[in-house]
Scaffold this motif. Structure first.
Motif, PDB file in Angstrom:
ATOM      1  N   LYS A  33       2.355   1.608  -3.368  1.00  0.00           N
ATOM      2  CA  LYS A  33       1.343   2.263  -4.433  1.00  0.00           C
ATOM      3  C   LYS A  33       0.872   3.462  -4.330  1.00  0.00           C
ATOM      4  O   LYS A  33       0.715   4.076  -5.520  1.00  0.00           O
ATOM      5  CB  LYS A  33       0.064   0.993  -4.158  1.00  0.00           C
ATOM      6  N   HIS A  34       0.898   3.887  -3.418  1.00  0.00           N
ATOM      7  CA  HIS A  34       0.373   5.639  -2.860  1.00  0.00           C
ATOM      8  C   HIS A  34       1.504   6.442  -2.892  1.00  0.00           C
ATOM      9  O   HIS A  34       1.162   7.702  -2.318  1.00  0.00           O
ATOM     10  CB  HIS A  34      -0.478   5.624  -1.872  1.00  0.00           C
ATOM     11  N   GLY A  69      -5.857   2.486   1.322  1.00  0.00           N
ATOM     12  CA  GLY A  69      -5.167   1.373   0.647  1.00  0.00           C
ATOM     13  C   GLY A  69      -6.184   0.480   0.217  1.00  0.00           C
ATOM     14  O   GLY A  69      -5.978  -0.576  -0.607  1.00  0.00           O
ATOM     15  N   ASN A 109       0.931  -1.199   0.068  1.00  0.00           N
ATOM     16  CA  ASN A 109      -0.039  -0.066  -0.131  1.00  0.00           C
ATOM     17  C   ASN A 109       0.987   1.333   0.051  1.00  0.00           C
ATOM     18  O   ASN A 109       0.317   2.292  -0.620  1.00  0.00           O
ATOM     19  CB  ASN A 109      -0.886  -0.131   1.265  1.00  0.00           C
ATOM     20  N   SER A 142      -2.725  12.184  -4.121  1.00  0.00           N
ATOM     21  CA  SER A 142      -3.339  11.391  -3.347  1.00  0.00           C
ATOM     22  C   SER A 142      -4.314  12.043  -2.549  1.00  0.00           C
ATOM     23  O   SER A 142      -4.102  13.272  -2.194  1.00  0.00           O
ATOM     24  CB  SER A 142      -2.445  10.463  -2.380  1.00  0.00           C
ATOM     25  N   ASP A 164      -6.731   8.071   2.411  1.00  0.00           N
ATOM     26  CA  ASP A 164      -6.961   6.997   1.430  1.00  0.00           C
ATOM     27  C   ASP A 164      -6.134   5.931   2.354  1.00  0.00           C
ATOM     28  O   ASP A 164      -5.200   5.967   2.402  1.00  0.00           O
ATOM     29  CB  ASP A 164      -6.451   7.120   0.128  1.00  0.00           C
TER      30      ASP A 164
END
Length: 345
Positions: free
Chosen positions: A265-266, A303, A262, A297, A301
């Motif tokens: 990814k972000h 994930g 996660n 982002s 968030d």
């Protein structure tokens, strides 16, 4: 000592393989009762009363086993308690009538008990005996049900854990293979090294990921290989892993990869980074994962699917013995996991 006695009694009462021993003990008790009824004097047992004692033994067996395998499971366990009491009373009276016939004419020069008192005395004595046996039988049923429920919960939990892990692993593998595909078109040598690294990751997943427990050091090495793959794809990517304490602690496999995945990814900034920390102290484990938040982002968030699944997995594995804290603001995203209790089975 008491725990061993409790475990032994639990096994004797509920285990099917000890059924023969339970019946032998019961038959021994019934035989002693039968002999005692026809014992004429404190130190003399009359041989001609042996057959009477055996008949009484058989009558008691009829009472006990008709109650055990007929009345209790088919009447009492179905909530028909009044009908059960009526049937038990009739069978007890029939046994007492048989005993009276056996004893008739065998008394000589001794004071006879009044019939009503003798009947009531025998009825309540046999009634208490049946109540005791029925109570033990109900306790046995309850223990067997509790064991079945515990086994069912354990199997259900294992199935759900496997399903959650299956949901996490394909997602992770997709991301890694996608990174390898991107690199293959840019640098064949680096692509080869990346595929070798990927092979190590897959080997770990196949060898250790399907088990129940791995060493903490092994899972950290797995995470380092994963982050090394990301650094190979992005030269500007930076990562750090700090560990202290007992690295031989046994943990569920692939427990931290959703957090790290996660974070990667972000974390799409040009100078992205991931900082991991592991502290094993006093049988407890503290883990943190921190990464800067990309300008594109959205704050908060967490994930999506990966973290939702890992939260459910933590609930199943540790119940109330863990805390998961997620901090998200405009600058960074951080996850802190504290686990207080480990149960290795």
């Amino acid at each position: 000592m008491l725990k061993r006695i409790d475990a032994f009694l639990l096994t004797i009462m509920s285990s099917g393989k000890h059924r023969v021993y339970r019946h032998l003990i019961l038959m021994g008790v019934v035989l002693l009762i039968s002999m005692n009824v026809f014992w004429d004097e404190p130190t003399v047992f009359l041989p001609h009363r042996v057959w009477s004692a055996l008949v009484y033994f058989l009558l008691l067996c009829v009472l006990i086993y008709s109650n055990m395998y007929g009345l209790v499971p088919k009447v009492l366990m179905r909530g028909r308690s009044r009908l059960y009491l009526g049937f038990v009373s009739l069978i007890i009276l029939a046994v007492l009538l048989g005993v009276g016939l056996l004893q008739q004419g065998e008394t000589a020069n001794r004071i006879a008990t009044p019939p009503l008192i003798g009947l009531l005395s025998g009825f309540f004595a046999l009634g208490l005996f049946i109540v005791g046996l029925t109570t033990l039988q109900l306790i046995k049923y309850r223990m067997q049900d509790a064991t079945r429920i515990a086994d069912l919960k354990k199997v259900t939990m294992r199935i759900e854990l496997a399903q959650l892990q299956d949901q996490i692993n394909p997602h992770f593998l997709f991301n890694v293979l996608n990174n390898a595909n991107i690199l293959a078109s840019e640098n064949s040598r680096q692509s080869r090294d990346m595929l070798l690294n990927l092979a190590d990751l897959l080997h770990y997943q196949i060898r250790e990921g399907q088990g129940d427990w791995v060493r903490l050091s092994e899972d950290i090495a797995f995470l380092e290989d994963y982050l090394a793959l990301e650094k190979t794809r992005r030269d500007s990517f930076r990562y750090s892993i700090h560990s202290a304490g007992d690295m031989e602690m046994r943990i569920p496999p692939l427990l931290f990869i959703p957090f790290v995945e996660n974070a990667v990814k972000h974390n799409i900034n040009e100078n992205g980074s991931v900082d991991l920390s592991f502290l094993s102290e006093g049988g407890k484990l503290l883990f943190s994962c921190r990464n800067p938040v990309a300008s594109s982002s959205q704050s908060g968030d967490s994930g999506g699917l990966g973290l939702a699944n890992v939260k459910r997995r933590l609930d199943l594995l540790f119940g109330a013995h863990y805390q998961l804290q997620i901090t998200s603001n405009e600058k960074y995203f951080e996850i802190k996991l504290a686990i207080q209790k480990w149960t290795v089975s």
